[in-house]
Design a protein around this motif. Sequence first.
Motif, PDB file in Angstrom:
ATOM      1  N   ALA A  13       0.758  -1.194   0.142  1.00  0.00           N
ATOM      2  CA  ALA A  13       0.110  -0.057   0.096  1.00  0.00           C
ATOM      3  C   ALA A  13       0.908   1.342  -0.224  1.00  0.00           C
ATOM      4  CB  ALA A  13      -1.044   0.018   1.087  1.00  0.00           C
ATOM      5  N   ARG A  14       0.658   2.157  -0.881  1.00  0.00           N
ATOM      6  CA  ARG A  14       1.621   3.501  -1.265  1.00  0.00           C
ATOM      7  C   ARG A  14       0.337   4.341  -0.608  1.00  0.00           C
ATOM      8  NH1 ARG A  14       5.212   5.007  -5.594  1.00  0.00           N
ATOM      9  NH2 ARG A  14       6.438   3.357  -4.528  1.00  0.00           N
ATOM     10  N   LEU A  15       0.954   4.979   0.677  1.00  0.00           N
ATOM     11  CA  LEU A  15      -0.023   5.598   1.379  1.00  0.00           C
ATOM     12  C   LEU A  15       0.700   6.860   1.950  1.00  0.00           C
ATOM     13  CD1 LEU A  15       0.058   5.277   4.621  1.00  0.00           C
ATOM     14  CD2 LEU A  15      -0.808   3.167   3.730  1.00  0.00           C
ATOM     15  N   ARG A  16      -0.077   7.972   2.511  1.00  0.00           N
ATOM     16  CA  ARG A  16       0.267   8.919   3.238  1.00  0.00           C
ATOM     17  C   ARG A  16      -0.439   9.188   4.620  1.00  0.00           C
ATOM     18  NH1 ARG A  16      -0.501  14.703   0.032  1.00  0.00           N
ATOM     19  NH2 ARG A  16      -2.712  14.390  -0.466  1.00  0.00           N
ATOM     20  N   ARG A  17       0.188   9.364   5.824  1.00  0.00           N
ATOM     21  CA  ARG A  17      -0.526   9.185   7.116  1.00  0.00           C
ATOM     22  C   ARG A  17      -1.164  10.747   7.338  1.00  0.00           C
ATOM     23  NH1 ARG A  17       3.026   6.177  11.243  1.00  0.00           N
ATOM     24  NH2 ARG A  17       1.076   6.516  12.380  1.00  0.00           N
ATOM     25  N   HIS A  18      -0.647  11.931   6.616  1.00  0.00           N
ATOM     26  CA  HIS A  18      -1.202  13.186   6.996  1.00  0.00           C
ATOM     27  C   HIS A  18      -1.194  13.885   5.824  1.00  0.00           C
ATOM     28  CE1 HIS A  18       0.318  12.255  10.939  1.00  0.00           C
ATOM     29  NE2 HIS A  18       1.357  11.947  10.577  1.00  0.00           N
ATOM     30  N   TYR A  19      -2.183  14.971   5.938  1.00  0.00           N
ATOM     31  CA  TYR A  19      -2.203  15.824   4.787  1.00  0.00           C
ATOM     32  C   TYR A  19      -0.787  16.549   4.240  1.00  0.00           C
ATOM     33  CZ  TYR A  19      -3.690  19.862   1.882  1.00  0.00           C
ATOM     34  OH  TYR A  19      -3.885  20.832   0.745  1.00  0.00           O
ATOM     35  N   GLY A  20      -0.505  16.464   2.936  1.00  0.00           N
ATOM     36  CA  GLY A  20       0.817  17.111   2.646  1.00  0.00           C
ATOM     37  C   GLY A  20       1.833  16.266   3.065  1.00  0.00           C
ATOM     38  N   GLY A  21       1.705  15.127   3.668  1.00  0.00           N
ATOM     39  CA  GLY A  21       2.853  14.352   4.123  1.00  0.00           C
ATOM     40  C   GLY A  21       3.401  13.385   3.016  1.00  0.00           C
ATOM     41  N   ALA A  22       4.682  12.839   2.928  1.00  0.00           N
ATOM     42  CA  ALA A  22       5.293  11.924   2.047  1.00  0.00           C
ATOM     43  C   ALA A  22       4.600  10.636   1.985  1.00  0.00           C
ATOM     44  CB  ALA A  22       6.526  11.590   2.514  1.00  0.00           C
ATOM     45  N   TRP A  23       4.652  10.158   0.842  1.00  0.00           N
ATOM     46  CA  TRP A  23       4.186   8.863   0.315  1.00  0.00           C
ATOM     47  C   TRP A  23       4.895   7.744   0.869  1.00  0.00           C
ATOM     48  CZ3 TRP A  23      -0.859   8.695  -1.251  1.00  0.00           C
ATOM     49  CH2 TRP A  23      -1.506  10.040  -1.678  1.00  0.00           C
ATOM     50  N   TYR A  24       4.506   6.714   1.279  1.00  0.00           N
ATOM     51  CA  TYR A  24       5.397   5.745   1.895  1.00  0.00           C
ATOM     52  C   TYR A  24       4.829   4.185   1.538  1.00  0.00           C
ATOM     53  CZ  TYR A  24       8.269   8.921   4.898  1.00  0.00           C
ATOM     54  OH  TYR A  24       9.047   9.692   5.105  1.00  0.00           O
ATOM     55  N   ASP A  25       5.700   3.363   1.163  1.00  0.00           N
ATOM     56  CA  ASP A  25       5.025   2.137   1.039  1.00  0.00           C
ATOM     57  C   ASP A  25       4.919   1.368   2.158  1.00  0.00           C
ATOM     58  OD1 ASP A  25       7.042   2.133  -2.144  1.00  0.00           O
ATOM     59  OD2 ASP A  25       4.909   2.231  -1.935  1.00  0.00           O
ATOM     60  N   TYR A  26       4.148   0.595   2.474  1.00  0.00           N
ATOM     61  CA  TYR A  26       3.679  -0.528   3.442  1.00  0.00           C
ATOM     62  C   TYR A  26       3.534  -1.685   3.128  1.00  0.00           C
ATOM     63  CZ  TYR A  26       3.812   3.881   6.645  1.00  0.00           C
ATOM     64  OH  TYR A  26       3.943   4.819   7.350  1.00  0.00           O
ATOM     65  N   TRP A  27       4.209  -2.852   3.589  1.00  0.00           N
ATOM     66  CA  TRP A  27       4.121  -4.123   3.039  1.00  0.00           C
ATOM     67  C   TRP A  27       3.302  -5.214   4.316  1.00  0.00           C
ATOM     68  CZ3 TRP A  27       5.530  -5.565  -1.659  1.00  0.00           C
ATOM     69  CH2 TRP A  27       6.228  -4.498  -2.363  1.00  0.00           C
ATOM     70  N   GLY A  28       2.566  -5.870   3.761  1.00  0.00           N
ATOM     71  CA  GLY A  28       1.883  -7.004   4.544  1.00  0.00           C
ATOM     72  C   GLY A  28       2.978  -8.107   4.744  1.00  0.00           C
ATOM     73  N   GLN A  29       2.574  -9.032   5.638  1.00  0.00           N
ATOM     74  CA  GLN A  29       3.561 -10.177   5.914  1.00  0.00           C
ATOM     75  C   GLN A  29       3.462 -11.337   5.038  1.00  0.00           C
ATOM     76  OE1 GLN A  29       0.229  -9.925   6.925  1.00  0.00           O
ATOM     77  NE2 GLN A  29      -0.248 -11.898   6.750  1.00  0.00           N
ATOM     78  N   GLY A  30       2.766 -11.432   4.101  1.00  0.00           N
ATOM     79  CA  GLY A  30       2.699 -12.261   3.027  1.00  0.00           C
ATOM     80  C   GLY A  30       1.695 -13.627   3.332  1.00  0.00           C
ATOM     81  N   THR A  31       1.315 -14.128   2.343  1.00  0.00           N
ATOM     82  CA  THR A  31       0.434 -15.229   2.441  1.00  0.00           C
ATOM     83  C   THR A  31       0.900 -16.145   1.194  1.00  0.00           C
ATOM     84  OG1 THR A  31      -1.956 -15.952   2.404  1.00  0.00           O
ATOM     85  CG2 THR A  31      -1.367 -14.229   0.967  1.00  0.00           C
TER      86      THR A  31
END
Length: 122
Positions: free
Chosen positions: A98-116
């Motif tokens: 998931a490529r997301l940002r946690r705040h308005y105007g914040g940087a975009w970061y990639d988050y990963w799951g643990q895998g299945t």
Amino acid sequence: QVQVVESGGGLVQAGGSLRLSCAASGSIFSISAMGWYRQAPGKQREFVAVFDISGDMTNYADSVKGRFTISRDGAKNTVFLQMNSLKPEDTAVYYCNARLRRHYGGAWYDYWGQGTQVTVGS
């Protein structure tokens, strides 16, 4: 805190189907894309499919086009990967990104799951 959690893996015979789910939750302002990658034993992680939420578009690796379909439930920050006509070479650990940002105007970061794990028998 952000969590990305996959579910739906398992063992299936060649030609069968599986549906993976991935949910992103926690402190999220907005998500630009959610996608799937996979990693087979002894190989590098590779791209499988992505849902570009910003552009409302999807993209697939050539190896899965016509067999896999990515969809989403925007209200729940969830994406699904419907996998049909599975082949033994689809065996891998599937990771959600998931490529997301946690705040308005914040940087975009990639988050990963643990895998299945997805295992396709011949």
